[in-house]
Design a protein around this motif. Structure first.
Motif, mmCIF file in Angstrom:
data_model
loop_
_atom_site.group_PDB
_atom_site.id
_atom_site.type_symbol
_atom_site.label_atom_id
_atom_site.label_comp_id
_atom_site.label_asym_id
_atom_site.label_seq_id
_atom_site.Cartn_x
_atom_site.Cartn_y
_atom_site.Cartn_z
ATOM 1 N N LYS A 21 53.372 -14.799 -19.682
ATOM 2 C CA LYS A 21 51.992 -15.151 -19.341
ATOM 3 C C LYS A 21 51.296 -14.006 -18.622
ATOM 4 N N ASP A 22 49.968 -14.053 -18.611
ATOM 5 C CA ASP A 22 49.195 -13.044 -17.910
ATOM 6 C C ASP A 22 49.286 -13.253 -16.401
ATOM 7 N N ARG A 23 49.057 -12.177 -15.669
ATOM 8 C CA ARG A 23 48.991 -12.292 -14.219
ATOM 9 C C ARG A 23 47.692 -13.006 -13.849
ATOM 10 N N GLU A 24 47.786 -13.994 -12.974
ATOM 11 C CA GLU A 24 46.619 -14.793 -12.614
ATOM 12 C C GLU A 24 46.418 -14.830 -11.107
ATOM 13 N N GLY A 25 45.166 -14.955 -10.721
ATOM 14 C CA GLY A 25 44.834 -15.067 -9.312
ATOM 15 C C GLY A 25 45.178 -16.450 -8.786
ATOM 16 N N VAL A 26 45.875 -16.504 -7.678
ATOM 17 C CA VAL A 26 46.285 -17.763 -7.068
ATOM 18 C C VAL A 26 45.416 -18.089 -5.852
ATOM 19 N N SER A 27 45.272 -17.119 -4.984
ATOM 20 C CA SER A 27 44.491 -17.331 -3.773
ATOM 21 C C SER A 27 44.082 -15.983 -3.211
ATOM 22 N N CYS A 28 42.881 -15.923 -2.618
ATOM 23 C CA CYS A 28 42.372 -14.692 -2.044
ATOM 24 C C CYS A 28 41.698 -15.012 -0.716
ATOM 25 N N VAL A 29 41.662 -14.033 0.161
ATOM 26 C CA VAL A 29 41.007 -14.223 1.453
ATOM 27 C C VAL A 29 40.268 -12.948 1.818
ATOM 28 N N SER A 30 39.057 -13.109 2.317
ATOM 29 C CA SER A 30 38.270 -11.958 2.736
ATOM 30 C C SER A 30 38.818 -11.404 4.045
ATOM 31 N N LYS A 31 38.318 -10.251 4.443
ATOM 32 C CA LYS A 31 38.897 -9.577 5.606
ATOM 33 C C LYS A 31 38.714 -10.361 6.886
ATOM 34 N N ASN A 32 37.673 -11.182 6.986
ATOM 35 C CA ASN A 32 37.467 -11.973 8.195
ATOM 36 C C ASN A 32 37.717 -13.460 7.964
ATOM 37 N N GLU A 33 38.333 -13.794 6.816
ATOM 38 C CA GLU A 33 38.651 -15.177 6.426
ATOM 39 C C GLU A 33 37.403 -16.029 6.206
ATOM 40 N N GLY A 34 36.256 -15.395 6.064
ATOM 41 C CA GLY A 34 35.037 -16.144 5.821
ATOM 42 C C GLY A 34 34.901 -16.626 4.390
ATOM 43 N N SER A 35 35.640 -16.028 3.499
ATOM 44 C CA SER A 35 35.606 -16.405 2.083
ATOM 45 C C SER A 35 37.032 -16.528 1.588
ATOM 46 N N THR A 36 37.301 -17.640 0.920
ATOM 47 C CA THR A 36 38.621 -17.828 0.316
ATOM 48 C C THR A 36 38.458 -18.350 -1.095
ATOM 49 N N TYR A 37 39.507 -18.167 -1.876
ATOM 50 C CA TYR A 37 39.555 -18.663 -3.248
ATOM 51 C C TYR A 37 40.921 -19.296 -3.467
ATOM 52 N N TYR A 38 40.932 -20.413 -4.173
ATOM 53 C CA TYR A 38 42.190 -21.039 -4.604
ATOM 54 C C TYR A 38 42.058 -21.426 -6.070
ATOM 55 N N LYS A 39 43.070 -21.109 -6.816
ATOM 56 C CA LYS A 39 43.145 -21.588 -8.203
ATOM 57 C C LYS A 39 43.176 -23.120 -8.157
ATOM 58 N N ASP A 40 42.523 -23.764 -9.100
ATOM 59 C CA ASP A 40 42.398 -25.221 -9.067
ATOM 60 C C ASP A 40 43.757 -25.914 -8.935
ATOM 61 N N SER A 41 44.753 -25.398 -9.628
ATOM 62 C CA SER A 41 46.045 -26.085 -9.656
ATOM 63 C C SER A 41 46.810 -25.998 -8.342
ATOM 64 N N VAL A 42 46.363 -25.158 -7.397
ATOM 65 C CA VAL A 42 47.071 -25.042 -6.122
ATOM 66 C C VAL A 42 46.242 -25.580 -4.961
ATOM 67 N N LYS A 43 45.018 -25.972 -5.222
ATOM 68 C CA LYS A 43 44.163 -26.500 -4.148
ATOM 69 C C LYS A 43 44.813 -27.718 -3.501
ATOM 70 N N GLY A 44 44.789 -27.744 -2.176
ATOM 71 C CA GLY A 44 45.401 -28.832 -1.438
ATOM 72 C C GLY A 44 46.888 -28.660 -1.203
ATOM 73 N N ARG A 45 47.498 -27.687 -1.871
ATOM 74 C CA ARG A 45 48.938 -27.443 -1.698
ATOM 75 C C ARG A 45 49.214 -26.083 -1.057
ATOM 76 N N PHE A 46 48.409 -25.087 -1.381
ATOM 77 C CA PHE A 46 48.614 -23.727 -0.868
ATOM 78 C C PHE A 46 47.541 -23.423 0.175
ATOM 79 N N THR A 47 47.921 -22.633 1.167
ATOM 80 C CA THR A 47 46.983 -22.185 2.190
ATOM 81 C C THR A 47 47.193 -20.704 2.445
ATOM 82 N N ILE A 48 46.097 -19.958 2.355
ATOM 83 C CA ILE A 48 46.161 -18.520 2.627
ATOM 84 C C ILE A 48 45.644 -18.264 4.036
ATOM 85 N N SER A 49 46.252 -17.320 4.720
ATOM 86 C CA SER A 49 45.810 -16.962 6.069
ATOM 87 C C SER A 49 46.178 -15.508 6.303
ATOM 88 N N ARG A 50 45.627 -14.951 7.352
ATOM 89 C CA ARG A 50 45.960 -13.566 7.668
ATOM 90 C C ARG A 50 46.028 -13.363 9.165
#
Length: 127
Positions: A43-72
């Protein structure tokens, strides 16, 4: 030369949890958005979750929403991906990478916008 190093992968049963870490060396990762990506065999490489440098913007792939949490933790130059309620379809090699554009405010899951790729860490969800 800057690089990112992933750790924390392993074998876990369905419903289990893992926390992945992405540590930067050779550059200050807190200037950049960081993304977690995964690639399963064939399969192709896919984006799972991303976080901006100040955590003001995040992204979660639909299939992981509610299960995965990104932090820095910028003091530690490290980004984390907490993965709960893991499913067999989450099995893949997980990579982290830094956004090419330090000034980007809204994160993007487009892998072509990232560099400083790590070597990856294997996550296997199986009973």
């Amino acid at each position: 030369q800057g690089q990112l190093v992933e750790s924390g992968g392993g074998l876990v049963q369905p419903g289990g949890s893992l926390r992945l870490s992405c540590a930067a060396s050779g550059f200050t990762s807190d200037y950049y958005a960081i993304g977690w990506f995964r690639q399963a065999p064939g399969k192709d490489r896919e984006g799972v979750s991303c976080v901006s440098k100040n955590e003001g913007s995040t992204y979660y792939k639909d299939s992981v929403k509610g299960r995965f949490t990104i932090s820095r933790d910028n003091a530690k130059n490290t980004v984390y991906l907490q993965m709960n309620s893991l499913k067999p379809e989450d099995t893949a090699v997980y990579y982290c990478a830094a956004d090419r554009h330090p000034l980007r405010v809204v994160v993007t899951p487009d892998r072509y916008e990232y560099n400083y790729w790590g070597q990856g860490t294997q996550v296997t969800v199986s009973s």
